[in-house]
Write a protein that holds these residues in place. Structure first.
Motif, PDB file in Angstrom:
ATOM      1  N   LEU A 141      61.850  40.768  11.829  1.00 32.24           N
ATOM      2  CA  LEU A 141      60.972  40.588  10.672  1.00 32.24           C
ATOM      3  C   LEU A 141      61.365  39.396   9.809  1.00 32.24           C
ATOM      4  O   LEU A 141      60.562  38.927   8.996  1.00 32.24           O
ATOM      5  N   SER A 178      59.106  36.169   9.850  1.00 30.39           N
ATOM      6  CA  SER A 178      57.878  36.298   9.089  1.00 30.39           C
ATOM      7  C   SER A 178      58.145  36.245   7.590  1.00 30.39           C
ATOM      8  O   SER A 178      57.378  35.642   6.834  1.00 30.39           O
ATOM      9  N   HIS A 234      53.070  34.408   7.922  1.00 33.12           N
ATOM     10  CA  HIS A 234      52.315  34.626   9.160  1.00 33.12           C
ATOM     11  C   HIS A 234      50.820  34.585   8.882  1.00 33.12           C
ATOM     12  O   HIS A 234      50.379  34.783   7.743  1.00 33.12           O
ATOM     13  N   LYS A 283      46.916  36.027   9.932  1.00 34.34           N
ATOM     14  CA  LYS A 283      46.287  37.280  10.364  1.00 34.34           C
ATOM     15  C   LYS A 283      46.246  37.344  11.888  1.00 34.34           C
ATOM     16  O   LYS A 283      45.844  36.398  12.554  1.00 34.34           O
ATOM     17  N   THR A 332      51.099  42.720  15.771  1.00 33.65           N
ATOM     18  CA  THR A 332      50.325  43.969  15.718  1.00 33.65           C
ATOM     19  C   THR A 332      49.902  44.370  14.316  1.00 33.65           C
ATOM     20  O   THR A 332      48.748  44.715  14.084  1.00 33.65           O
ATOM     21  N   HIS A 333      50.826  44.337  13.360  1.00 34.70           N
ATOM     22  CA  HIS A 333      50.515  44.831  12.012  1.00 34.70           C
ATOM     23  C   HIS A 333      50.154  43.712  11.027  1.00 34.70           C
ATOM     24  O   HIS A 333      50.108  43.956   9.822  1.00 34.70           O
ATOM     25  N   ALA A 334      49.884  42.522  11.533  1.00 39.60           N
ATOM     26  CA  ALA A 334      49.518  41.403  10.649  1.00 39.60           C
ATOM     27  C   ALA A 334      48.019  41.461  10.365  1.00 39.60           C
ATOM     28  O   ALA A 334      47.214  40.749  10.966  1.00 39.60           O
ATOM     29  N   ILE A 335      47.625  42.343   9.427  1.00 36.83           N
ATOM     30  CA  ILE A 335      46.200  42.553   9.144  1.00 36.83           C
ATOM     31  C   ILE A 335      45.645  41.505   8.193  1.00 36.83           C
ATOM     32  O   ILE A 335      44.435  41.416   8.001  1.00 36.83           O
ATOM     33  N   ARG A 336      46.539  40.737   7.552  1.00 36.44           N
ATOM     34  CA  ARG A 336      46.094  39.636   6.686  1.00 36.44           C
ATOM     35  C   ARG A 336      47.147  38.530   6.702  1.00 36.44           C
ATOM     36  O   ARG A 336      48.306  38.777   7.022  1.00 36.44           O
ATOM     37  N   ARG A 338      49.805  35.891   5.212  1.00 32.88           N
ATOM     38  CA  ARG A 338      50.788  36.083   4.139  1.00 32.88           C
ATOM     39  C   ARG A 338      51.745  34.902   4.079  1.00 32.88           C
ATOM     40  O   ARG A 338      52.269  34.469   5.111  1.00 32.88           O
TER      41      ARG A 338
END
Length: 313
Positions: free
Chosen positions: A72, A75, A80, A82, A86-90, A92
């Protein structure tokens, strides 16, 4: 302009050397590596570097490289886009982007993996950051300050730390001494932490007994100033009066003081010998100037001469 030492407590000649370097380096944009044992106050020194810099009104962004899982950390540092994982929903931004214009503090830099070290080296060289999953780069204007309690020279020999990165990070290197090397600051530390914990506990504690102060001077303080603060807080939790006595100290400190007493047989003699060593150390740092040495130790010239006379007796 008065130097902002960000809460670093002490007036010894040992710390005076640290403050002198701090005052010279802080106004520059040079990369700084701060080293020292755990508990010596490395983050306080880093914050002082920022507070006395031209970037003082810009962001100060710390990150502990040893406290974040390695998968992690990349990041967290670089950000990162979007869908990058897997869990990069937006999208950042990373810490480097957040620190733009200011200072980024990379604590425990010795814990960083070799692949990340290579990416950090590129950022230092190019002053650009690329988010995970991104195609473009972003310019960043940051001052980088790092800290570690690791021996990075040993890490390099073991090929666990890149030598090219080390030389980039250690343009200026500042080492904070352990408390056992500047015990003349213990008096200042007692006063500071008594005030601090009196406010925190909302009760007045007027001081420590002579035996407690002597025990403080005999103890090696492996946990340094952080351990010292914990000892005072421990005493506040269990004492009922307004004076810290020997029974209010934690067992590890009592055991070492007792061992020192048994080996020396005489606390007063031991403390006199230690006082003489402090005077000799101060004279050496002040190049033999007795007035300067006395001022550095916070004693009068008469007391300094008396201690020297005892040593010759």
């Amino acid at each position: 302009m008065e130097l902002n030492t960000s809460g670093i407590i002490g007036q010894s000649t040992t710390l005076a050397d640290v403050f002198r370097i701090l005052g010279k380096v802080a106004p520059t944009d040079s990369t700084v590596l701060v080293t020292g044992e755990p508990g010596t106050g490395k983050e306080l020194l880093v914050r002082a570097l920022h507070a006395n810099s031209r970037r003082a009104d810009k962001p100060f962004v710390p990150i502990n490289c040893g406290a974040i899982p390695k998968e992690l950390l990349e990041s967290e540092l670089f950000g990162h886009e979007k869908g990058a994982f897997t869990h990069a929903i937006r999208s950042r931004p990373g810490r480097f982007e957040l620190a733009d214009g200011g200072t980024i503090f990379l604590d425990e830099i010795g814990e960083m993996s070799l692949p990340l070290q290579a990416k950090l080296l590129r950022i230092i060289q190019e002053r650009e950051v690329q988010r995970l999953g991104g195609q473009s780069t972003r310019r960043v204007d940051v001052r980088i300050i790092c800290a570690t309690n690791c021996d990075l020279s040993a890490q390099m020999r073991l090929q666990l730390f890149r030598s090219d990165l080390y030389y980039r990070l250690s343009v200026v290197s500042i080492s904070i001494p352990p408390l056992r090397e500047h015990k003349e600051d213990i008096k200042s530390l007692v006063i500071h932490f008594l005030r601090h914990y009196s406010r925190l506990f909302q009760r007045r504690v007027k001081g420590v007994s002579k035996d407690v102060y002597n025990a403080f001077m005999l103890y090696d303080w492996p946990g340094n100033v952080r351990e010292f603060a914990n000892v005072i807080e421990y005493a506040f939790n269990i004492l009922e009066g307004d004076l810290i006595e020997m029974e209010h100290l934690p067992s590890q400190l009592l055991h070492q003081a007792d061992a020192e007493l048994k080996s020396s047989g005489n606390m007063d003699a031991l403390l006199r010998a230690y006082s003489v060593r402090l005077v000799e150390h101060a004279l050496e740092r002040c190049k033999g100037h007795k007035s300067a040495a006395a001022k550095a130790l916070g004693i009068s010239r008469a007391t300094l001469y008396r201690l020297l006379a005892q040593d010759r007796a």
